[in-house]
Write an enzyme that holds these catalytic residues in place. Structure first.
Site, mmCIF file in Angstrom:
data_model
loop_
_atom_site.group_PDB
_atom_site.id
_atom_site.type_symbol
_atom_site.label_atom_id
_atom_site.label_comp_id
_atom_site.label_asym_id
_atom_site.label_seq_id
_atom_site.Cartn_x
_atom_site.Cartn_y
_atom_site.Cartn_z
ATOM 1 N N ARG A 49 3.788 -9.362 2.363
ATOM 2 C CA ARG A 49 4.911 -8.413 2.402
ATOM 3 C C ARG A 49 4.484 -6.954 2.596
ATOM 4 O O ARG A 49 5.312 -6.058 2.443
ATOM 5 C CB ARG A 49 5.782 -8.540 1.141
ATOM 6 C CG ARG A 49 6.348 -9.936 0.935
ATOM 7 C CD ARG A 49 7.550 -9.957 0.037
ATOM 8 N NE ARG A 49 7.265 -9.530 -1.327
ATOM 9 C CZ ARG A 49 8.153 -9.569 -2.311
ATOM 10 N NH1 ARG A 49 9.383 -9.996 -2.064
ATOM 11 N NH2 ARG A 49 7.822 -9.189 -3.525
ATOM 12 N N ASP A 50 3.207 -6.718 2.944
ATOM 13 C CA ASP A 50 2.799 -5.336 3.202
ATOM 14 C C ASP A 50 1.606 -5.303 4.160
ATOM 15 O O ASP A 50 0.617 -4.597 3.929
ATOM 16 C CB ASP A 50 2.447 -4.629 1.895
ATOM 17 C CG ASP A 50 2.500 -3.097 2.018
ATOM 18 O OD1 ASP A 50 3.147 -2.609 2.977
ATOM 19 O OD2 ASP A 50 1.912 -2.406 1.167
ATOM 20 N N ILE A 51 1.711 -6.065 5.260
ATOM 21 C CA ILE A 51 0.652 -6.067 6.264
ATOM 22 C C ILE A 51 0.694 -4.743 7.023
ATOM 23 O O ILE A 51 1.724 -4.368 7.599
ATOM 24 C CB ILE A 51 0.818 -7.234 7.257
ATOM 25 C CG1 ILE A 51 0.844 -8.568 6.508
ATOM 26 C CG2 ILE A 51 -0.287 -7.220 8.316
ATOM 27 C CD1 ILE A 51 -0.442 -8.935 5.852
ATOM 28 N N SER A 103 6.368 -1.477 3.503
ATOM 29 C CA SER A 103 6.160 -0.122 4.018
ATOM 30 C C SER A 103 7.098 0.074 5.202
ATOM 31 O O SER A 103 7.074 -0.725 6.156
ATOM 32 C CB SER A 103 4.707 0.060 4.457
ATOM 33 O OG SER A 103 3.827 -0.093 3.352
#
Length: 596
Positions: free
Chosen positions: A144-146, A186
């Site tokens: 959920r934050d690549i 992000s």
């Protein structure tokens, strides 16, 4: 020698005193290497093994996100994911998470590096990240934050098996179908569906698509404040990627599709699409180095001398291990049940390879690769290229397997049936053989001299069956007792069996070149045995280490330290590794085998 990284250009510039007081006995803190709204990251050394670590200090007291990151990190074991080493609560209530330090740093744009990145670099990165995501998604975990900040570049030694790029920062990780509590991620990299519902597998792939677009073009596909980014991700088409192969551009475009249904169905599917897209890309730079000629194995004899080299402890109570040689370096391969780890056999320092496996024991006697089972797949991890491939998908679980050291052949057994399969583009079943006793563990090994598959099975009617690589039966021979330990594929073929006539005695059964068996009793009262390149090493209850060859000659090599319970020999018989209980788990003792 490890170089201390340059401090991050933000305050604070030195670790707070209460952090040093709480952790100084275990960790030697150095410089700040990162800072965010909720945590700062310090570069440190673990005083136990001198390994460089990243020590993440959550400020102020840990909130739900810190505990969430810890819970997400603890069970994750994959070579493409930065592993968690330790965590601690400080007396003040602060929390610290310690992970391996990855020397290459993140992919945050750096003025000293070219932008965009070379195509081959981005392709390598995409493969490594997709492999890590396939592991995560297979365990119902989403990152959920690549983004580039959360992808680290490793700087491994040539003989350390680890991907070039690793995923880190699991502070936003969550399980698939997590309840929707608002957008998570992000803004510059967040998938459209994350603005109105929980993240999906396809959401991680979208974020990777944004990352690849940025690294290939030098800028993200969308920019602006949070509101502008939300509108763009929801409705605006991404700009076209120019000056890269069209099929690569189409692959990135597919990752950036607005509808999750139009993106690849999984990370593994994306890997397959990437493989097809690279057919018109430049040749990849990551290739296996030319193999170095292997040193000939040392024979044990009257001139043999064992020299103590080093000792270290690891927190494992009953270690199952093997001793490998990667390059000229002795390496401890530790089987920890759910996964395998490699350690420097001289210091115990982790070499940052963690291979999850299940089912049959791993095959650790091939210097250039480690073979292990995961579910019904037999996987090969190449220690030179640091890449994993699937050798075969099995139709049923197997109890044991044996991979041929040089031919595309694999032997498997479920305890009753033995099969030889040819792997590769044209797979074929070459052998299907039934063993003597149902439910009795069958052992397999590919022999070098003679070049045959040896199958041992049975307790009441134990036997040795030999087959050619093509599956043709050569010989079936009764054994004097059930097999306790089979040979490795790089030494003389010798089995250790329990004598049916005397259940307190062990026998060494040597297979001769003419396929006859020579049977010699092993000394009484043995604590442990191991296969050397030219015979059997046996450790007696009196701590004497003996060697026995095919002619039955026994040589007294040395007196070993007390309480040693297990030993392993490197494939070239140049190193021995011993294990004995210690207060913290097990102490490992490394010896060099030399000729006087």
């Amino acid at each position: 020698m490890i170089t201390v990284p340059t401090p991050h250009p933000v305050e604070p510039t030195s670790p707070p005193p209460h952090l040093v007081a709480a952790l100084g006995e275990r960790y030697e803190l150095h410089t700040l290497i990162g800072a965010g709204a909720e945590a700062v990251v310090w570069f440190a050394h673990d005083r136990r093994d001198r390994a460089p670590v990243a020590l993440k200090h959550f400020i102020p007291r840990p909130e739900r996100r810190a505990l969430h990151e810890l819970a997400a990190l603890l069970p994750l074991r994959h070579p493409g994911i930065v592993p968690l080493r330790d965590f601690a609560y400080l007396p003040e209530g602060d929390m610290v998470i310690v992970s391996d330090f990855i020397a290459g740093g993140s992919l945050r744009p750096n003025p000293e590096e070219p932008s965009p990145l070379p195509l081959n670099v981005v392709l390598d990165l995409a493969r490594d990240v997709l492999a890590a995501l396939a592991y995560l998604h297979g365990r119902d975990v989403l990152h959920r934050d690549i983004k580039p900040d959360n992808i680290l570049r490793s700087s491994p030694a040539p003989d350390v098996a680890r991907p070039a790029y690793l995923l880190t920062d699991f502070g936003l990780a969550g399980h698939i179908l997590t309840r929707f509590d608002g957008p998570v991620g992000s803004p510059g990299y967040m998938a459209p569906e994350c603005y109105s519902g929980p993240a999906l597998i396809a959401s991680d792939l979208y974020s990777l698509g944004v990352t690849l677009h940025e690294l290939l073009s030098g800028q993200r596909p969308f920019d602006g404040d949070a509101r502008a980014l939300a509108r763009a991700h929801l409705f605006a088409p991404p700009p076209r990627l120019l000056e890269i192969p069209p099929r690569i551009a189409a692959f990135v475009q597919q990752l950036l599709e607005k509808s999750p249904a139009h993106r690849p169905a999984s990370a593994r599917a994306a890997l397959a699409l990437l493989a097809a897209a690279t057919l018109d890309a430049p040749p990849l730079t990551r290739t296996a180095p030319p193999p170095r000629p292997a040193a000939p194995p040392l024979a044990f004899g009257p001139a043999s001398r064992l020299v103590a080299r080093s000792a270290f402890s690891l927190p494992v109570a009953t270690p199952r291990f093997a001793l490998l040689t990667l390059g000229d370096r002795p390496v401890l391969a530790l089987d920890e049940g759910s996964h395998l780890t490699l350690h420097d056999a001289a210091t115990g320092a982790a070499l940052r390879i963690v291979l999850p496996h299940s089912g049959p024991p791993a095959q650790l006697d091939t210097p250039t690769a480690i073979h292990h089972a995961l579910g019904r797949r037999i996987l090969r991890w190449d220690t030179a290229t640091r890449q994993e491939s699937c050798l075969i998908e099995l139709s049923r679980p197997c109890a044991r397997f044996a991979v041929h050291p040089s031919a595309p052949l694999i032997a498997t057994t479920d305890g009753l049936h033995v099969a030889i399969d040819r792997t590769g583009p044209v797979p074929a079943r070459l052998l299907s053989h039934q063993t003597t006793e149902i439910g009795v563990r069958t052992q397999l090994v590919w022999l070098r001299e003679p070049a045959l598959l040896a199958v041992t099975s049975g307790v009441l009617r134990p036997e040795l069956a030999l087959f050619t690589p093509e599956g043709r039966p050569v010989l079936t021979q009764p054994l004097p007792g059930p097999v306790l330990e089979s040979p490795r594929n790089h030494g003389v073929p010798v089995w250790i069996v329990l004598d049916h006539q005397n259940s307190t005695r062990l026998l060494a059964v040597f297979l001769q070149p003419d396929l006859t068996l020579l049977i010699h009793p092993l000394p009484a009262g043995l604590r442990a045995t191991a296969h050397a390149a030219d015979g059997i090493l046996a450790l007696g209850l009196d701590a004497r280490l003996l060697h026995q060859d095919a002619q039955g000659r026994t040589l007294d090599l040395a007196a070993l330290p007390a309480l040693v319970q297990t030993l392993a020999v490197s494939p070239d018989s140049r190193h021995l590794l011993l294990a004995r209980p210690s207060a913290s788990g097990s102490e490992f003792l490394l010896y060099a085998h030399q000729h006087a």
